[in-house]
Scaffold this motif. Sequence first.
Motif, PDB file in Angstrom:
ATOM      1  N   GLY A   6       0.847  -1.408   0.113  1.00  0.00           N
ATOM      2  CA  GLY A   6      -0.087  -0.138   0.125  1.00  0.00           C
ATOM      3  C   GLY A   6       0.655   1.333   0.069  1.00  0.00           C
ATOM      4  N   ILE A   7       1.454   1.029   0.754  1.00  0.00           N
ATOM      5  CA  ILE A   7       2.938   2.548   0.708  1.00  0.00           C
ATOM      6  C   ILE A   7       3.450   2.847  -0.756  1.00  0.00           C
ATOM      7  N   ILE A   8       3.858   1.496  -1.211  1.00  0.00           N
ATOM      8  CA  ILE A   8       4.602   1.449  -2.954  1.00  0.00           C
ATOM      9  C   ILE A   8       3.238   2.386  -3.526  1.00  0.00           C
ATOM     10  N   GLY A   9       2.205   1.929  -3.446  1.00  0.00           N
ATOM     11  CA  GLY A   9       0.723   2.420  -3.948  1.00  0.00           C
ATOM     12  C   GLY A   9       0.183   3.775  -3.907  1.00  0.00           C
ATOM     13  N   ILE A  62      -0.095  -3.042  -8.372  1.00  0.00           N
ATOM     14  CA  ILE A  62       0.285  -3.150  -7.094  1.00  0.00           C
ATOM     15  C   ILE A  62      -0.900  -2.603  -6.206  1.00  0.00           C
ATOM     16  N   TRP A  63      -2.233  -2.158  -6.894  1.00  0.00           N
ATOM     17  CA  TRP A  63      -3.249  -2.089  -6.123  1.00  0.00           C
ATOM     18  C   TRP A  63      -3.740  -3.484  -6.201  1.00  0.00           C
ATOM     19  N   VAL A  64      -4.058  -3.756  -6.918  1.00  0.00           N
ATOM     20  CA  VAL A  64      -4.923  -5.110  -7.631  1.00  0.00           C
ATOM     21  C   VAL A  64      -4.082  -6.443  -6.143  1.00  0.00           C
ATOM     22  N   ILE A  65      -2.838  -5.919  -6.122  1.00  0.00           N
ATOM     23  CA  ILE A  65      -2.302  -6.866  -5.219  1.00  0.00           C
ATOM     24  C   ILE A  65      -2.610  -6.511  -3.521  1.00  0.00           C
ATOM     25  N   TYR A  66      -2.704  -5.257  -3.761  1.00  0.00           N
ATOM     26  CA  TYR A  66      -2.623  -4.652  -2.047  1.00  0.00           C
ATOM     27  C   TYR A  66      -4.494  -5.479  -1.393  1.00  0.00           C
ATOM     28  N   ALA A  67      -5.252  -5.482  -2.990  1.00  0.00           N
ATOM     29  CA  ALA A  67      -6.440  -5.494  -2.561  1.00  0.00           C
ATOM     30  C   ALA A  67      -6.759  -7.071  -2.610  1.00  0.00           C
ATOM     31  N   ASN A  83      -8.779  -1.604 -10.815  1.00  0.00           N
ATOM     32  CA  ASN A  83      -7.458  -1.360 -11.132  1.00  0.00           C
ATOM     33  C   ASN A  83      -6.687  -2.370 -12.439  1.00  0.00           C
ATOM     34  N   GLY A  84      -8.036  -3.769 -11.889  1.00  0.00           N
ATOM     35  CA  GLY A  84      -7.626  -4.325 -12.763  1.00  0.00           C
ATOM     36  C   GLY A  84      -7.755  -4.310 -14.246  1.00  0.00           C
ATOM     37  N   LEU A  85      -9.216  -3.317 -14.375  1.00  0.00           N
ATOM     38  CA  LEU A  85      -9.073  -2.825 -15.747  1.00  0.00           C
ATOM     39  C   LEU A  85      -8.371  -1.633 -16.251  1.00  0.00           C
ATOM     40  N   GLY A  86      -7.864  -1.596 -14.553  1.00  0.00           N
ATOM     41  CA  GLY A  86      -7.144  -0.196 -15.286  1.00  0.00           C
ATOM     42  C   GLY A  86      -5.379  -0.867 -15.843  1.00  0.00           C
ATOM     43  N   THR A  87      -5.336  -1.743 -15.454  1.00  0.00           N
ATOM     44  CA  THR A  87      -4.832  -3.062 -15.927  1.00  0.00           C
ATOM     45  C   THR A  87      -3.946  -3.215 -17.216  1.00  0.00           C
ATOM     46  N   ILE A  88      -5.711  -3.669 -17.556  1.00  0.00           N
ATOM     47  CA  ILE A  88      -5.270  -4.080 -18.646  1.00  0.00           C
ATOM     48  C   ILE A  88      -5.594  -3.133 -19.890  1.00  0.00           C
ATOM     49  N   ALA A  89      -6.551  -1.782 -19.386  1.00  0.00           N
ATOM     50  CA  ALA A  89      -5.773  -1.311 -20.219  1.00  0.00           C
ATOM     51  C   ALA A  89      -4.300  -0.424 -20.684  1.00  0.00           C
ATOM     52  N   ALA A  90      -3.552  -0.217 -19.166  1.00  0.00           N
ATOM     53  CA  ALA A  90      -2.370   0.406 -19.645  1.00  0.00           C
ATOM     54  C   ALA A  90      -0.931  -0.802 -20.059  1.00  0.00           C
ATOM     55  N   ILE A  91      -1.980  -2.374 -20.103  1.00  0.00           N
ATOM     56  CA  ILE A  91      -1.139  -3.511 -21.168  1.00  0.00           C
ATOM     57  C   ILE A  91      -1.604  -3.252 -22.849  1.00  0.00           C
ATOM     58  N   THR A  92      -2.474  -2.939 -22.914  1.00  0.00           N
ATOM     59  CA  THR A  92      -2.692  -2.252 -24.474  1.00  0.00           C
ATOM     60  C   THR A  92      -2.552  -1.131 -24.975  1.00  0.00           C
ATOM     61  N   LEU A 120      -4.501  -8.918  -1.333  1.00  0.00           N
ATOM     62  CA  LEU A 120      -3.619  -9.448   0.078  1.00  0.00           C
ATOM     63  C   LEU A 120      -5.332  -9.925   0.953  1.00  0.00           C
ATOM     64  N   LYS A 121      -5.923  -8.630   0.906  1.00  0.00           N
ATOM     65  CA  LYS A 121      -6.540  -9.025   2.175  1.00  0.00           C
ATOM     66  C   LYS A 121      -8.451  -8.834   1.109  1.00  0.00           C
ATOM     67  N   TRP A 122      -8.611  -8.907   0.122  1.00  0.00           N
ATOM     68  CA  TRP A 122      -9.870  -9.543  -0.398  1.00  0.00           C
ATOM     69  C   TRP A 122     -10.818  -8.498  -0.343  1.00  0.00           C
ATOM     70  N   ASP A 123     -10.925  -7.153  -1.502  1.00  0.00           N
ATOM     71  CA  ASP A 123     -11.216  -5.989  -1.292  1.00  0.00           C
ATOM     72  C   ASP A 123     -11.253  -6.293  -2.684  1.00  0.00           C
ATOM     73  N   PRO A 124     -13.223  -6.430  -3.745  1.00  0.00           N
ATOM     74  CA  PRO A 124     -13.154  -6.564  -4.642  1.00  0.00           C
ATOM     75  C   PRO A 124     -13.269  -5.121  -4.974  1.00  0.00           C
ATOM     76  N   PHE A 125     -14.224  -4.399  -4.519  1.00  0.00           N
ATOM     77  CA  PHE A 125     -13.591  -2.575  -5.233  1.00  0.00           C
ATOM     78  C   PHE A 125     -12.633  -2.107  -5.608  1.00  0.00           C
TER      79      PHE A 125
END
Length: 235
Positions: A12-15, A179-184, A196-205, A186-191
């Motif tokens: 979270g600090i890295i994020g 980073i924020w996907v990993i953060y969420a 951030n999963g969608l954001g990661t896909i957009a960034a990869i694209t 580790l203590k499951w938080d779908p919100f």
Amino acid sequence: MVNTDTIRTVIGIIGNVISFGLFISPAPTLMQIIKAKSVLDFKPDPYVTTVLNCAMWTFYGLPFVSKHNVLVLTINSIGLVMEIIYTLIFFVYSNWAKRRRIILIILCEVIFVFIVVFCVLYFVDTVSRRTTIVGVICIIFNVAMYLSPLTVMRRVIKSKSVKYMPFLLSLANFGNGVIWVIYALLKWDPFIVIPNGLGTIAAITQLVLYAVYYRTTNWDEETPARLTDSSIEMQ
């Protein structure tokens, strides 16, 4: 052994650091506006929208709305202050027509946030239900923000040029999302995971497009000012 909470805190600090880098990335644009004493061809839309996004995520991070998300609260509180400053700079150097539009949008956002905060705190009595309601609202806003680069990606494909899509910003968005996907996770938080999963896909694209069209880019072509101004996307 290091427990999950400690690892999550470090992540979270890295994020927070990466997200802060994204928040401060428009600084050169704002300096250019201050120097020119004009908004030129830049638009305030990304900053005005991010004010609302940060406000909602700040509310989500509060302990009586969601548990164990202090680091979400900290970075979005900082982001909220920075985006308000950016918006004020746009307001000062805009003409009255643009100022009226900024005032109207901000007023609508303030009313919306007030209604959400009031209804959630007054009518919803459990933390889990508050988490769900505010979390869904945050996802909707984040998904809308992640759709904004589609116009730039479409232009990249059409022009076969990545001049209008900064590589470092795309890379930073990728790192921020991961980073924020990993953060969420580790203590499951779908919100936090979903947007951030969608954001990661957009960034990869965007990174794939950059690799594909880098060689066909005409770097001597003049870049329109409005395309050098990028929106900020984060949890």
